[in-house]
Design an enzyme around this catalytic site. Sequence first.
Site, PDB file in Angstrom:
ATOM      1  N   HIS A 157      16.577  50.994  66.721  1.00  0.00           N
ATOM      2  CA  HIS A 157      15.332  51.057  65.926  1.00  0.00           C
ATOM      3  C   HIS A 157      15.345  52.239  64.961  1.00  0.00           C
ATOM      4  O   HIS A 157      14.291  52.749  64.598  1.00  0.00           O
ATOM      5  CB  HIS A 157      14.087  51.169  66.822  1.00  0.00           C
ATOM      6  CG  HIS A 157      14.066  50.216  67.974  1.00  0.00           C
ATOM      7  ND1 HIS A 157      13.453  48.987  67.923  1.00  0.00           N
ATOM      8  CD2 HIS A 157      14.624  50.308  69.212  1.00  0.00           C
ATOM      9  CE1 HIS A 157      13.611  48.367  69.084  1.00  0.00           C
ATOM     10  NE2 HIS A 157      14.328  49.140  69.887  1.00  0.00           N
ATOM     11  N   SER A 278      21.606  63.406  38.683  1.00  0.00           N
ATOM     12  CA  SER A 278      20.425  62.917  37.988  1.00  0.00           C
ATOM     13  C   SER A 278      20.314  63.663  36.668  1.00  0.00           C
ATOM     14  O   SER A 278      20.627  64.848  36.590  1.00  0.00           O
ATOM     15  CB  SER A 278      19.189  63.178  38.839  1.00  0.00           C
ATOM     16  OG  SER A 278      18.043  63.232  38.022  1.00  0.00           O
ATOM     17  N   LYS A 284      20.165  66.762  42.603  1.00  0.00           N
ATOM     18  CA  LYS A 284      20.454  65.457  43.206  1.00  0.00           C
ATOM     19  C   LYS A 284      21.933  65.109  43.246  1.00  0.00           C
ATOM     20  O   LYS A 284      22.704  65.445  42.360  1.00  0.00           O
ATOM     21  CB  LYS A 284      19.732  64.366  42.404  1.00  0.00           C
ATOM     22  CG  LYS A 284      18.227  64.475  42.495  1.00  0.00           C
ATOM     23  CD  LYS A 284      17.673  63.568  43.548  1.00  0.00           C
ATOM     24  CE  LYS A 284      17.567  62.177  42.988  1.00  0.00           C
ATOM     25  NZ  LYS A 284      16.868  61.297  43.896  1.00  0.00           N
ATOM     26  N   GLU A 291      24.896  52.331  47.260  1.00  0.00           N
ATOM     27  CA  GLU A 291      23.753  51.488  46.895  1.00  0.00           C
ATOM     28  C   GLU A 291      24.219  50.190  46.240  1.00  0.00           C
ATOM     29  O   GLU A 291      23.666  49.114  46.486  1.00  0.00           O
ATOM     30  CB  GLU A 291      22.822  52.245  45.947  1.00  0.00           C
ATOM     31  CG  GLU A 291      22.129  53.422  46.615  1.00  0.00           C
ATOM     32  CD  GLU A 291      21.444  54.309  45.594  1.00  0.00           C
ATOM     33  OE1 GLU A 291      20.232  54.185  45.437  1.00  0.00           O
ATOM     34  OE2 GLU A 291      22.131  55.120  44.939  1.00  0.00           O
TER      35      GLU A 291
END
Length: 467
Positions: A157, A278, A284, A291
Amino acid sequence: MSNKMWGGRFDSGPDAIMEDINASIEFDKALWRQDIAGSRAHVAMLAKQGIIEAKDAATISKGLENIATEIESGQFTFSRALEDIHMNIESRLAETIGAAAGRLHTARSRNDQVATDMRLWVRDTLDLLDGQAAALQSALAEKALAFAGAVMPGFTHLQSAQPVTFGHHLLAYVEMLGRDRGRIADARKRMNENPLGAAALAGTSFPIDRFMTAAALGFDRPTANSLDSVSDRDFALEALAAASISAMHLSRFAEEIVIWTTPQFGLVALSDKFTTGSSIMPQKRNPDAAELVRAKSGRIIGALTGLLIVMKGLPLTYAKDMQEDKEGTFDALQSLSLCLAAMTGMVKDMTPDLKAMKKAAGSGYATATDLADWLVKNLKMPFRDAHHVTGRIVGLAEARKVGLEKLSLAELQSVEPRITDAIFDVLGVEKSVRSRVSYGGTAPVNVRAQARRWLAKLKREARKNPS
Ligand code: ARG
């Protein structure tokens, strides 16, 4: 002007929109190698069987070889008016060798031709994917061996459940990829039959030898029913199904990389090689490759669904609908290839933060099961009672805001007086993983043995089929 390949009873050419919807050359040119290989096998067989003269066959074969060189070097002009790769190549053959070219299409049709080309393309691409999946398995197993004893939280979970090792987690994907490769091998084995010679749909009256073309193209045997040969695309569907399942596995791993590399989790870092920055937020480091692997599973699964829907209402045999098998199949299998390569790169590139992993492994009372197991083993408590006692101890630790191992013996005994200080042996995360020696469990000795078993197996395979 009517089509020179089939325009005998046509007076005029197609409407521009007809050409737009009908032409497939923009995407089926990907089949040029397969188309030429299929034609050369066909023409050699026609000559051997005395269906055409050896001299014509030699001229055709040489002409096809020259066309391959033209395409390879970018000198070939593809024409939309000629619809597809089959007619583009045949038309160029007529231009370059003259009349003999007209004999190539004896005893075959574009229907068996395209079915053959697609099978060859899918089969060759499955072989490529298998090799790439093996490379990813090797990268994972190497890393697993290096970090067989690195303790990290195991989750259910997405909540800390029990400590495991990083190596064990990576080997889970080695197992998945092993089954993915099994599915690829199954699909390959079933699809490796030769449709060439089924002709339009009913076979042919020419004395062809389909076993000969099968052998020349590396097929195990000819397909046994001409109607089935030209009308099914289940081989592409099986490849897409295998690809979809594998993409789903890669997507889960990609998602884990996304989670692990957040500053909040901070379990793993990727280098500059597989991240982007970024343009506005200097701090970042974004896991774009992960992704995109996660996202590409969408188009791969989409291609499977798309082709299933194209096929499901088609009466036998060939219908032009089946031309729609190509873009999705090409795109999906090439996407999987890219995902496998990107994943292999990321696995090699990633560095676990061992301290952060160990700290996280101990949070969330992850050794509570070890405590309960100790009560069962040492106090002969039924597991359900031990679970209850442990729950009360966790409650105590929670109230005091400390880990289980930080409770004093007196505190533990306030819940269960028979507890002795031997219990502290099982409360540390390292002891916990070391104790999980059941077959398939996370103990570092197991992980090391499994990683070595896989690496040896992968090495044996590589020696058997050097690519
Ligand atoms: N471009 C066609 C395809 O991909 C080739 C087969 C055409 N056959 C036909 N009977 N029109 O399906």
